[in-house]
Design a protein around this motif. Structure first.
Motif, PDB file in Angstrom:
ATOM      1  N   PHE A 150       0.863   4.103  -2.678  1.00 24.41           N
ATOM      2  CA  PHE A 150       0.444   5.434  -2.243  1.00 24.41           C
ATOM      3  C   PHE A 150       1.414   5.958  -1.191  1.00 24.41           C
ATOM      4  O   PHE A 150       1.081   6.028  -0.013  1.00 24.41           O
ATOM      5  N   PRO A 151       2.624   6.290  -1.606  1.00 22.71           N
ATOM      6  CA  PRO A 151       3.609   6.736  -0.616  1.00 22.71           C
ATOM      7  C   PRO A 151       3.306   8.155  -0.126  1.00 22.71           C
ATOM      8  O   PRO A 151       2.553   8.883  -0.757  1.00 22.71           O
ATOM      9  N   TYR A 152       3.909   8.473   1.002  1.00 18.52           N
ATOM     10  CA  TYR A 152       3.899   9.879   1.410  1.00 18.52           C
ATOM     11  C   TYR A 152       4.664  10.638   0.342  1.00 18.52           C
ATOM     12  O   TYR A 152       5.819  10.312   0.055  1.00 18.52           O
ATOM     13  N   ARG A 153       4.022  11.611  -0.242  1.00 17.84           N
ATOM     14  CA  ARG A 153       4.686  12.352  -1.314  1.00 17.84           C
ATOM     15  C   ARG A 153       5.836  13.164  -0.760  1.00 17.84           C
ATOM     16  O   ARG A 153       6.870  13.335  -1.393  1.00 17.84           O
ATOM     17  N   GLU A 154       5.664  13.687   0.433  1.00 18.17           N
ATOM     18  CA  GLU A 154       6.729  14.482   1.050  1.00 18.17           C
ATOM     19  C   GLU A 154       7.294  13.710   2.226  1.00 18.17           C
ATOM     20  O   GLU A 154       6.546  13.174   3.034  1.00 18.17           O
ATOM     21  N   THR A 205       0.831  -1.207   0.000  1.00 16.67           N
ATOM     22  CA  THR A 205       0.000   0.000   0.000  1.00 16.67           C
ATOM     23  C   THR A 205       0.864   1.254   0.000  1.00 16.67           C
ATOM     24  O   THR A 205       0.612   2.202  -0.753  1.00 16.67           O
ATOM     25  N   ILE A 206       1.912   1.245   0.822  1.00 15.84           N
ATOM     26  CA  ILE A 206       2.728   2.462   0.903  1.00 15.84           C
ATOM     27  C   ILE A 206       3.536   2.646  -0.378  1.00 15.84           C
ATOM     28  O   ILE A 206       3.873   3.757  -0.756  1.00 15.84           O
ATOM     29  N   ILE A 216      -1.034  11.891 -12.472  1.00 17.45           N
ATOM     30  CA  ILE A 216      -1.892  10.688 -12.413  1.00 17.45           C
ATOM     31  C   ILE A 216      -3.300  11.089 -11.991  1.00 17.45           C
ATOM     32  O   ILE A 216      -4.303  10.645 -12.570  1.00 17.45           O
TER      33      ILE A 216
END
Lengths: 623, 94
Positions: free
Chosen positions: A140-144, A136-137, A522
């Motif tokens: 959908f990672p933390y962008r920052e 999942t990460i 995206i």
């Protein structure tokens, strides 16, 4: 108060004393400085506020049982320091195997973490949960990656972060991981992530790029009677060579005039005394030193020293009526239902830490703030708490606890908060006006260094007095002391340990960041794809439902762009797919284009700002 | 080094902008044909009545078309912003 007789002999003594170096503090830095000064042919005196040498590296003895304050492995990458240790104690070092584990959810995990061991202990269900969390990460990672939490979660998944990083880190540093800078994680953990760790478990210590991951420290040197033995030995050596180490001398005033420190005034049990010298080396906390300066420093320097922050530490030592409670040297406690952060088993460090082989002693380490509830708790209550917590963790039986002792260590860890470096700059700028005063050691420099690093600063300070020109503040600040690292990145010398810093971002950077925000290609792709696809699907479907002689003659013209399209139910689904793809492509390209233009504008603005700053600086120089 | 924030779309603004643009666009397209006149005014554009009941290429139809297009455009703008923001939030773990 001790008076200074004014006869001629005393005057001569005072004159001779004025040629020596006064060292404040008998920790590793202070004693090393004294030893090095003697080596260089100088005289020195060491003033220690406490009644024991070693500072935080002392070994506290209680009823014959020995307690180390934090567990000090004697491991250094500095050859000079290793040789120094070996010369000082050629026969008293033990080579000890290392075993350290994490206790989480009543299960043990090897530390440093070994994936197979971890997965086995976590069980199938938790392993699946970790796997899902990791995937999942990755999707959908933390962008920052500003915070420790974001940085670690992005590499290990949120579940593993919660299990192995969050609780302990927050216990040690007393702040939420979401407020700790990601830099610290990046420096501590470097290239390691879950996939690397798993690969290492199966393929050995070689990263995907071929870089060798250095082997973990599996054994270490340790004085047979604890680290204090080293500093007691050094004390004997320097005293034999004429350097007194005077206990119970708390320096309360540092007297200076005309840009030089002239003497220090120390409070003793008998009163106060003034100690003269030609040079001064301080290992006392900077905040205390600046309060002691007489005359006081300017308000900004004094305030900078007062604003330095510390993390304090206490150890609850328990004596147990069992020979071997657990095999580990130490155990990290990753549980938020107890307050203890780490537990040492001193007999595993050295069998000679206990006087009776049928007994053992452990140290429960609590990371605290001076005067908080734990710090202020009565010793008996702390011992009871320690016994109860270690029993609740399944490590000991409460009935085995036969005695206990509490050791409080104020200012054990300098805190690197947002402004500490600016404060140190102010402090150092002021100290440049007192060239015969040098600051060394962990608290002396407000740096979270190991004892070998402290020793190097002390050796350099002593050599400066002998005529050398070392920068004691510049001693190798980049060295790595993590448990796992890439060999290619080692600097090969001593260094300080890294400590977390609170998140910091300048206001200007934040304004720029927000002003030049980028579009998520995206997301914009999907945002255009979905209405386009369903819009055309609906348009087709409406015509089909309405029916008529020539259904959708005009809409059919879309077949020029949508391959295979016709106003039919099959065509409705074809347009759903193809219009979706086209819509996505359009949105994605639009975002990329906008981002490119925004990026160009941002770079142009920064270039203009840089030019402006350069010209401004040049103007100042010229004028 | 400056990190980059991810831009968000304000749904209400998107709805208003898309609504006004679409409404005005259809209104202008309709009135343009009406003003030009001819024998068979706006045969093709008139097909929009399949989706917008009551619409025609006439002056009243232009105003009705403005209303319809403004509503549809507003909804589309809002939906685009909503979907975009949801995906950004999910990808950023907000």
């Amino acid at each position: 108060m001790l008076t200074q007789p004014a006869n001629s002999n005393e005057t001569a003594d005072k004159s001779a004393d004025a040629q020596r170096c006064v060292i404040i503090g008998a920790g590793p830095a202070g004693l090393t400085a004294a030893h090095e000064l003697l080596e260089q042919g100088h005289r020195a005196i060491v003033l220690e506020a406490d009644h024991q040498v070693g500072g935080i590296s002392r070994t506290v003895e209680y009823k014959g049982f020995r307690f180390d304050i934090g567990g000090h492995r004697f491991f250094s990458k500095v050859e000079m320091v290793r040789d120094w240790w070996d010369r000082m104690m050629p026969d008293d070092f033990l080579v000890r195997p290392r075993l350290s584990r994490i206790l989480y959810d009543d299960k043990f995990f090897d530390y440093p973490l070994k994936p197979l061991n971890a997965l086995r202990s976590l069980g199938l269900l938790e392993s699946i949960r970790i796997g899902i969390s990791f995937v999942t990460i990755k999707l959908f990672p933390y962008r920052e990656e500003d915070s420790f939490e974001q940085w670690v979660s992005n590499r290990f998944g949120r579940r593993l972060y919660e299990i192995f990083f969050k609780t302990y880190t927050e216990k040690v540093w007393g702040m939420p991981c979401s407020e700790i800078s990601a830099d610290w994680a990046a420096q501590r953990i470097k290239d390691l992530d879950l996939l690397t760790a798993v690969r290492t478990a199966f393929l050995g210590n070689r990263g995907s790029d071929g870089k060798v991951v250095t082997s973990l420290i599996e054994e270490f040197n340790y004085p047979r009677l604890g680290p204090g033995m080293m500093w007691e030995r050094v004390t004997e050596v320097i005293e034999q060579r004429g350097c007194p180490v005077e206990f119970g001398n708390r320096v309360e005033r540092v007297n200076h005039s005309d840009g030089r420190v002239r003497s220090v005034t120390a409070r003793t049990d008998e009163g106060s005394r003034e100690v003269f010298g030609s040079n001064f080396i301080s290992t006392m906390p900077i905040c205390d030193l600046f309060e002691a300066l007489d005359p006081p420093p300017p308000e900004d320097a004094l305030q900078a020293a007062r604003d330095l922050r510390y993390r304090d530490f206490l150890t609850v030592g328990l004596i147990l009526a069992c020979s071997d409670p657990f095999p580990d040297n130490w155990i990290y406690i990753h549980s938020d239902r107890v307050r203890v952060g780490r537990i040492q088993n001193f007999k595993a460090w050295s069998p000679e830490m206990v006087p009776d082989p049928s007994k053992s002693c452990i140290g429960l380490e609590y990371f605290v703030q001076e005067n908080d509830d734990l710090w202020s708790m009565a010793d008996d209550d702390l011992i009871a708490l320690g016994a109860q917590e270690s029993a609740s963790l399944g490590l000991i039986r409460t009935e085995d606890v036969i005695d206990g002792v509490v050791i409080r260590m104020p200012k054990a860890y300098p805190v690197y908060d947002r402004d500490y470096q600016k404060r140190l700059d102010v402090i150092r700028a002021y100290l440049e006006g007192l060239p015969n005063l040098q600051l060394v050691g962990r608290n002396g420099q407000h740096r979270y260094n190991n004892q070998d690093h402290s020793m190097v600063t002390a050796i350099y300070a002593a050599r400066n007095i002998a005529g050398a020109d070392y920068d004691v503040w510049g001693v190798n600040v980049e060295e790595e002391y993590h448990e796992e690292t890439s060999a290619s990145q080692s600097n090969g010398a001593s260094g300080e340990r890294l400590v977390p810093q609170r998140l910091e971002e300048s206001r200007a950077a934040r304004v720029l960041r927000d002003a030049f925000a980028r579009y998520d290609a995206i997301a914009l792709g999907f945002a255009l794809a979905i209405p386009t696809a369903f819009g055309l699907f609906a348009a087709t479907a409406i015509l089909l439902i309405k029916g008529g002689p020539a259904v959708g003659a005009n809409l059919t013209l879309l077949s020029n762009y949508i391959v295979g399209f016709q106003v039919s139910w099959a065509g409705a689904f074809i347009v759903l797919v193809e219009a979706g793809v086209l819509g996505f492509g359009f949105g994605w390209a639009m975002a990329k284009l906008i981002n490119a233009v925004v990026g160009w504008q941002e770079r142009a603005l920064i270039r203009r700002l840089e030019r402006h700053l350069v010209f401004e600086a040049l103007d100042k120089k010229v004028s | 080094m400056i990190g980059h924030a991810v831009a968000r779309l304000r749904a209400s603004v998107m709805a208003v902008v898309f609504g006004l643009t679409s409404g005005t666009g259809l209104f202008v397209a309709t009135t343009w044909l009406v003003i030009r006149g001819g024998e068979q005014v706006g045969l093709t554009l008139g097909l929009l009545r399949n989706y917008l009941p009551g619409y025609s290429v006439t002056w009243p139809g232009a105003f009705l078309g403005f209303f319809y297009a403004a509503v549809v455009g507003g909804v589309v703008g809002w939906v685009i912003a909503f979907i975009y923001n949801k995906i950004v939030a999910r990808r950023s773990n907000d």
